[in-house]
Every structure is written in C-alpha cells, then in structure tokens.
Write an enzyme that holds these catalytic residues in place. Structure first.
Site, PDB file in Angstrom:
ATOM      1  N   GLU A   9      44.352  34.616  24.914  1.00 30.71           N
ATOM      2  CA  GLU A   9      42.956  34.844  24.546  1.00 30.71           C
ATOM      3  C   GLU A   9      42.543  36.312  24.575  1.00 30.71           C
ATOM      4  O   GLU A   9      41.486  36.674  24.065  1.00 30.71           O
ATOM      5  CB  GLU A   9      42.015  34.037  25.454  1.00 30.71           C
ATOM      6  CG  GLU A   9      41.906  34.523  26.900  1.00 30.71           C
ATOM      7  CD  GLU A   9      42.993  33.958  27.784  1.00 30.71           C
ATOM      8  OE1 GLU A   9      44.171  34.132  27.439  1.00 30.71           O
ATOM      9  OE2 GLU A   9      42.661  33.373  28.828  1.00 30.71           O
ATOM     10  N   ASP A  82      44.407  31.428  30.236  1.00 30.29           N
ATOM     11  CA  ASP A  82      44.238  31.327  31.684  1.00 30.29           C
ATOM     12  C   ASP A  82      44.304  29.872  32.130  1.00 30.29           C
ATOM     13  O   ASP A  82      43.853  28.961  31.413  1.00 30.29           O
ATOM     14  CB  ASP A  82      42.892  31.920  32.111  1.00 30.29           C
ATOM     15  CG  ASP A  82      42.831  33.427  31.885  1.00 30.29           C
ATOM     16  OD1 ASP A  82      43.910  34.047  31.800  1.00 30.29           O
ATOM     17  OD2 ASP A  82      41.720  33.969  31.790  1.00 30.29           O
ATOM     18  N   ASP A  84      42.706  27.457  33.683  1.00 29.90           N
ATOM     19  CA  ASP A  84      41.487  26.816  34.159  1.00 29.90           C
ATOM     20  C   ASP A  84      40.912  26.008  32.999  1.00 29.90           C
ATOM     21  O   ASP A  84      41.494  25.945  31.914  1.00 29.90           O
ATOM     22  CB  ASP A  84      40.469  27.846  34.684  1.00 29.90           C
ATOM     23  CG  ASP A  84      40.107  28.918  33.665  1.00 29.90           C
ATOM     24  OD1 ASP A  84      40.402  28.731  32.464  1.00 29.90           O
ATOM     25  OD2 ASP A  84      39.532  29.946  34.057  1.00 29.90           O
ATOM     26  N   GLU A  86      38.393  26.503  31.098  1.00 25.69           N
ATOM     27  CA  GLU A  86      38.013  27.304  29.940  1.00 25.69           C
ATOM     28  C   GLU A  86      39.247  27.669  29.113  1.00 25.69           C
ATOM     29  O   GLU A  86      39.245  27.595  27.890  1.00 25.69           O
ATOM     30  CB  GLU A  86      37.283  28.561  30.406  1.00 25.69           C
ATOM     31  CG  GLU A  86      36.164  29.027  29.505  1.00 25.69           C
ATOM     32  CD  GLU A  86      34.999  28.052  29.434  1.00 25.69           C
ATOM     33  OE1 GLU A  86      34.370  27.990  28.361  1.00 25.69           O
ATOM     34  OE2 GLU A  86      34.728  27.341  30.420  1.00 25.69           O
ATOM     35  N   TYR A 302      45.470  35.907  39.212  1.00 24.86           N
ATOM     36  CA  TYR A 302      44.280  35.443  38.502  1.00 24.86           C
ATOM     37  C   TYR A 302      43.053  35.498  39.405  1.00 24.86           C
ATOM     38  O   TYR A 302      43.091  35.056  40.555  1.00 24.86           O
ATOM     39  CB  TYR A 302      44.508  34.029  37.991  1.00 24.86           C
ATOM     40  CG  TYR A 302      43.441  33.546  37.048  1.00 24.86           C
ATOM     41  CD1 TYR A 302      43.045  34.304  35.962  1.00 24.86           C
ATOM     42  CD2 TYR A 302      42.831  32.308  37.239  1.00 24.86           C
ATOM     43  CE1 TYR A 302      42.065  33.861  35.090  1.00 24.86           C
ATOM     44  CE2 TYR A 302      41.856  31.845  36.367  1.00 24.86           C
ATOM     45  CZ  TYR A 302      41.471  32.630  35.300  1.00 24.86           C
ATOM     46  OH  TYR A 302      40.506  32.187  34.444  1.00 24.86           O
ATOM     47  N   ARG A 304      39.897  34.213  39.051  1.00 24.01           N
ATOM     48  CA  ARG A 304      38.897  33.131  39.112  1.00 24.01           C
ATOM     49  C   ARG A 304      39.522  31.963  39.856  1.00 24.01           C
ATOM     50  O   ARG A 304      40.181  31.112  39.265  1.00 24.01           O
ATOM     51  CB  ARG A 304      38.440  32.728  37.711  1.00 24.01           C
ATOM     52  CG  ARG A 304      37.671  33.832  37.000  1.00 24.01           C
ATOM     53  CD  ARG A 304      37.124  33.407  35.658  1.00 24.01           C
ATOM     54  NE  ARG A 304      36.418  34.508  35.002  1.00 24.01           N
ATOM     55  CZ  ARG A 304      36.974  35.373  34.174  1.00 24.01           C
ATOM     56  NH1 ARG A 304      38.277  35.265  33.890  1.00 24.01           N
ATOM     57  NH2 ARG A 304      36.276  36.360  33.640  1.00 24.01           N
ATOM     58  N   HIS A 348      45.882  26.777  41.999  1.00 25.41           N
ATOM     59  CA  HIS A 348      45.676  28.212  41.920  1.00 25.41           C
ATOM     60  C   HIS A 348      46.099  28.888  43.219  1.00 25.41           C
ATOM     61  O   HIS A 348      46.279  28.257  44.240  1.00 25.41           O
ATOM     62  CB  HIS A 348      44.212  28.520  41.646  1.00 25.41           C
ATOM     63  CG  HIS A 348      43.788  28.172  40.251  1.00 25.41           C
ATOM     64  ND1 HIS A 348      42.509  28.377  39.800  1.00 25.41           N
ATOM     65  CD2 HIS A 348      44.464  27.645  39.216  1.00 25.41           C
ATOM     66  CE1 HIS A 348      42.414  27.979  38.535  1.00 25.41           C
ATOM     67  NE2 HIS A 348      43.593  27.528  38.168  1.00 25.41           N
TER      68      HIS A 348
END
Length: 712
Positions: A9, A82, A84, A86, A302, A304, A348
């Site tokens: 992305e 990523d 997650d 999103e 990462y 988040r 994570h």
C-alpha cells in the site's frame, strides 16, 4: 516466465522491498485504499442487509488499471499490506477493483511485522489466503462509522449548527473532554494546611512534615490556619527526637515495551510530539530508511499494535546486547515477559527495534531530528524492558516533638538496573548520619496554606490513556480521533491541555439527550468488542449491524421529531453597516451578535453574558494599509491588534502583554522571497514572521531567529 507481482500500500514500502529482492519480483504500490464508500451519499443499502456500495476512489483509476494489467501478466500475485483489518481490506478491494484480472488470480497474502530482508523472505515462503473475517470486520467498522457519522451529523447540522459532525468514536472522546470541563466548573476549592520544615544538627539537614499527634494520624482537612500556627508555635523552639528509623528495599521493575497507546503517551510527554506526528514518524521508521552501511530497511516493527508480545529471537538478541554493551550484571536470569490486555491481537508484536544492535547514535547523520528522537525512545524502552529491576532503599524517619509526630521519607538507588537505559524519574533523597534517639533542632518550620485543585484537563497523552482504559477505539484510531476533534473545531490546546469550545457543550448535550448510546462509553466499548468477534469469526458482520441498528433507528426517529432546533435570539439592535436586524448566534467560542444580512453583510460583535456589545478597545494606532483605527482583540494565542474595517481589511499587528506594538526585526520588513511586506503573527509555537502575500508566498521565520539575525 513473468515475474511474480507483489502489491503493497505504500510507495516507500515498495521501494525498500524491491531493493531486498533485487529485481526478482515486480513490486508496486496501490498508494493506500483504492475503494471506499461514496463521499456524497450514505453508500449503504440498509434495507438489503447493509450492503456497502463501494466505488473506486477518485484519482485511483490509473493505478487500478496498471495493477490489473500487471496481474494478468504475473505468474503469481502477493498482497503485502499491513497485517491488520485495514491492510486486509485494502488487499481485498484491490482484487475487486482489478475485475476479471483479480478474479482469475488466487492471490497470496503475505504478512510481516517488520520490513527487513529476513522478514520479507520468510513471508514469501509462508503465504496464506485473504482472511475474510478481517475483511468483514473492517467492512462492519466502516459501515458502522458511516451510518453514525452520516445520519447523526446531518441531524445536528440541521438542529444545532451547520457543519457539525458526530462519530461513533469521536463523540465519546469529546464527551470525556466536555465532562471534565464541567467537573472543573462545578468544582469548589477547599483550603487545607500542612506543617513542614527543615531540621538537623551539625552538617545534617533533613526535611520533615507533620503527619500525626500522639501517634494518631492527622487527616487532610483536620488542620485549619489557627491549629497549624499553634503547631508551629509549640514546636519551633523545641527539639525533635528521632523515635524510629525504618529501612527496606524495593524493586522498581522495568516498563513493558511500547504498544501504540503507550508510545503516543510517552512521545507526547517526553518529546512533545502529538499522537498524529508520532504515528507519522513511526510509519517512516517502519517502512524503511537509508542505513549508515548503505543498505535500506525498516528500523522498527509494525507500529499499530496493542500486544506486548516479543519475538523469541528479539529477546535473545537484546540479552546478548545488554551482556556485551552494558554488563552481564544487568541481565536477568530469565527473560522478562509481559502480559497483554485480554483484547490484544496476539498475532502482533510490541513496537521494538528490528535490530537492537543499531544504536540511536549510529543514526544521527541518517535520520531527521524527530525520527531520531522517536527511534531513541523506542530503542531505549525495548532494551530496558529486558534488564534487571532497579533496587531502591526506602528510608522512613519518624520524629516526635511536643507531642506531635513528624516524618521524613527518603530513598536511594542501590542498583540502577534498567534505569541506566530508561530514566524512570527516580528521585534520590538519601537520609544519612542520623540514628534513633538523636535530638534535632528546627532550622525552619512553617504552616503552609494549600487549596484543593479541580481535576486536570486532559492532555493528548492522558486522553489516549483514558480512551484505551475505556476500550474506546483501537491502536489505528487514537491519532485520527484527536485530529478530528481539532479539525472540527470542537477543542483547542492551551499549554498542552485540551479545552472544549462552547459549541462542544451544546453538541454533547444534544447527543446525550437523544443519542445516549452514541456517547455512552460502555456501549462504544461493546461495539469494539463485537468488531473483534467479527475479526475472529465468532460473529457475523450483518448480525452485528442489525443488533446495533435496531436501537439506533428508534433514537434517530425520535431525535428528528423531538430535538429542538437552535434558533437565533432576536434583539432590538440594528446593524450599523446595512440597517438589517441583528441576532445572537452561537459560535465555537460562545455567543456573538451577527447581522441577519449575512453573507452579504458580515458585521459581528462580541457580547457579554447579558447580550450587551463588548466595546472594543482602540489602540490609538492606525492601520498601515487603510488608515482605519486598529482595535485590540483576543485570539487563540493571546491579544493582537486588528483593523476595525475587518473583514474588508484583514490587517493584524502583534502586541505584547502591555499592549505595546512588537516591531518587525530590522532587515525583515520586506519578504526576502517576493519583496512584499512582512507581518508578525502568533501561532502554536510562538511568534513568527509571515509574508503578507500568503498564500501565494509561504515565507515564514521564527521571530526570535529573525531577531537574532537582525542583530548580527
């Protein structure tokens, strides 16, 4: 054979991964999301099981076409977004947007917590399929936010004031700020007294405070001024005898490694970086930077995450580093492990350096100032979390004087432990040279007056902590929540404290009266839990939305019928500019007098609580542009002079606390870039010079810096 295709992305991410793979794969960036709900309509068919009406984001047609063409040629497609909800949704939407090309390819999903050569190679060796549970959770979250934002924002814009907004997470966050301000306004301060002093003998001096009388503890409000003064009178000329000395050791354990919320809190507290700025810089550190050895790679994992889990390899690496670089005595017998919250996504990791051997000082010439400071914060926190605790000796000295009990507390560091790397603000106050039975004389003893203080306003750091404690929002949303509150002009910051504008009170009052669930902290937290259940495959996304919409629909209907429209208050005043009637309206700073001829006539006046016009203070200075009188006004950053002909003339001048004009530094009267006049303005970071040709010319310079240059 055509190269395999990797789609990510971010363009920075694509560039770094391409370097790692040495041209063996085609790597392309989607530049974020490629599909979303439409901007100008609801975009959700509520009657048809909440079906979203996704469409290509404006301006993304070219990249979608390019990706579709590359997918047709590639022998294998990898989605490397990523890990997650999103990221999963971005990958899914890319396949949908690519049409037949996306449908024909069984794209592999690769995930990695850090952007390093090792991590990318491992991800390519163990791909998986798109996780539709995560896609559904993101879809549910997006639809939920759209329904609340679209429906409620539209209603309060009609009923209260045009341009207002509400949100599923935004509104509970605003409620916390408004409620805290109301608590402060309702707070009644109380006086209380303490008796404190210094006493000693020869070269010994210690501080002590009254805590009791004849062994019975004195409570906070037991002392009034008369009683406190009496204690001072009775004790000042008497000796105090040491009745008891107590010592014990205490272990001060290291903090857990960073997760998103704690990183944002510490970055704000220690570096004064807002959550938004913190996440922006962390994103850059994660995606990859040029390293001193000429290579490129991500410096942190990462960013988040709500998990404090640490990879075994990272633990072992940090223990080796501590042994070699700090000392074997700082390494605990067993690694330190930390427990995540129940709701944390254990897939994570925490936020940590990708390589603990890359020390902050190695990167001084590579990173910019903010990146360096943030990396150092993350590096130190991680190294410290694998070190031994600090050991403190706690000292308590009890004294008696004229029937009163005094106490002195001290502490000293026996072993610094993790505090060698992470400064934990341990204040030493070592009490030595005294023993039981010693007599000490008062050097100073006084009764001190205090007042109870209202609960403090939230800072960005404490608000993030409160949101996390209440289960509101998730790691990816904290920064955007705060950003939205500022963007919507609901709050402003004064010396780091969040203060709501007047309009925020009215909005929260309306939401509490008609949309209780929207601003209810427990309800919002429950919605977050349900989204987690959808992500885990334990709840269907449509079922979740149906459950929410049942109560929400009823509230919406009742609010449309019963919420009173905020009306302008009529007055008997006539606009001096156009002779139209003037009314009292509400702005973000409260009530003001406005002409009903708006927008043709923009005349406004500040008013007091009784609705009377507040007379503007004339400065005696003429406007340098139109020669009209300059008047003193209050702005967000203090007092300033403004032309009385505003908005026809928008000239402003900076003044100091005494109302004196602040002169432009010599040599900076004209803009060095375009030659137009410069002016002094005040901003969040203080005074600065700006070109009068803004926005065409964007020259600006810190005032102190300009002043310093003018003196040379």
């Amino acid at each position: 054979m055509n190269k395999p295709l990797i789609i990510v992305e971010s363009p920075t991410k694509a560039k770094v991964i391409d370097k790692f793979l040495g041209g063996s794969h085609k790597v392309i960036s989607s530049m974020g999301h490629v599909m979303d709900l439409p901007k100008k309509k609801l975009g959700v068919d509520i009657e048809k099981d909440f079906e979203p009406q996704y469409e290509a984001i404006r301006g993304k047609g070219k990249i979608i076409k390019e990706i579709a063409g590359l997918m047709k040629k590639a022998d294998r497609v990898y989605l490397g977004m990523d890990e997650d909800r999103e990221g999963e949704a971005i990958g899914w939407h890319i396949l949908q947007a690519a049409g037949n090309a996306g449908a024909e390819k069984e794209a592999d999903r690769i995930v990695f917590h850090e952007i390093t050569r090792r991590a990318i190679e491992n991800a390519l060796e163990s791909p998986r399929r798109i996780d539709m549970n995560l896609v559904d959770a993101q879809k549910a979250r997006r639809i939920l936010d759209r329904i609340v934002g679209y429906k409620v924002s539209s209603l309060i814009s009609k009923k209260i004031r045009r341009g207002l907004s509400a949100g599923r997470v935004q509104s509970p966050a605003l409620r916390l700020i408004v409620n805290r301000e109301q608590e402060r306004e309702a707070f009644t301060s109380r006086d209380y007294y303490t008796v404190e002093g210094k006493l000693g003998k020869e070269n010994i001096c210690i501080e002590a405070a009254l805590w009791g009388r004849k062994g019975k503890k004195i409570k906070k409000f037991d002392l009034d001024k008369e009683t406190a003064d009496k204690v001072v009178d009775e004790c000042s000329s008497s000796e105090a005898v040491i009745a008891k000395i107590g010592k014990k050791s205490r272990k001060n354990r290291p903090y857990a490694p960073f997760i998103t919320s704690t990183l944002q809190q510490e970055a704000y507290s220690k570096l004064k970086m807002t959550p938004y700025a913190t996440m922006r810089e962390a994103q850059r550190l994660y995606e990859g930077v040029d390293l001193p050895d000429g290579s490129t790679g991500g410096l942190i994992t990462y960013m988040r995450t709500d998990s404090v889990k640490i990879a075994r390899e990272a633990v072992e690496s940090s223990r080796k580093y501590i042994t070699a670089q700090i000392g074997p005595e700082y390494v605990p017998e067993k690694p330190n492990f930390y427990k995540s919250k129940k709701s944390a996504q254990e897939a994570h990791e925490c936020i940590r350096p990708t390589d603990v051997n890359i020390k902050p000082e190695d990167l001084k010439d590579t990173l910019d100032k903010n990146q360096y400071r943030l990396y150092e914060l993350i590096w130190r926190r991680f190294v410290a979390c694998q070190m031994k605790p600090a050991v403190l000796e706690m000292i308590k000295v009890d004294m008696e004087c004229s029937g009163y009990n005094f106490r002195s507390n001290g502490q000293k560091i026996i072993f610094d432990g993790y505090n060698r790397i992470w400064q934990a603000d341990i204040k030493e106050q070592n009490i030595t040279g005294v023993k039981k039975g010693d007599l000490l004389n008062w050097e100073k003893l006084e009764a001190l007056s205090h007042q109870t203080q209202p609960p403090p306003r939230y800072t960005m750091a404490t608000l993030v902590k409160e949101l996390e404690n209440n289960g509101i929002g998730r790691p990816s949303t904290y920064a955007s929540i705060l950003n939205t509150l500022f963007k919507r002009k609901y709050v402003f910051s004064d010396k780091g404290r969040l203060i709501p504008y007047e309009i925020a009170f009215e909005v929260i009052e309306g939401l509490q009266d008609h949309f209780q669930t929207i601003v209810d902290l427990e309800f919002t937290a429950k919605m977050e839990e349900n989204l987690d259940l959808v992500a885990e495959g334990k709840m269907q996304w449509k079922e979740m939305l149906e459950e929410f919409y049942k109560s929400f629909k009823d509230q919406l209907i009742k609010a449309a019928e019963n919420m009173e429209r905020t009306k302008d208050e009529e007055t008997d005043k006539i606009c001096p500019s156009c002779q139209e009637p003037m009314v009292i309206r509400r702005g973000r700073n409260g009530k003001f007098l406005a002409c009903t001829g708006f927008p043709d006539c923009k005349t406004t006046y500040n008013i007091d609580e009784d609705g009377n016009i507040v007379k503007e203070k004339e400065s005696g200075i003429k406007c340098p542009k139109c020669s009209s009188a300059m008047i003193e006004r209050n702005g967000r950053y203090g007092k300033f002079l403004a032309c009385s002909k505003f908005p026809a003339c928008k000239t402003t001048l900076a003044i100091d606390k005494e109302g004196e004009l602040i002169e432009i530094p010599i040599g900076f009267e004209k803009c060095p870039e375009c030659g137009k006049d410069t002016t002094i303005k005040r901003g969040r970071k203080g005074m600065f010079l700006a070109c009068s040709g803004y926005p065409k010319c964007r020259f600006s310079m810190n005032y102190e810096k300009a002043l310093e240059k003018s003196r040379k």
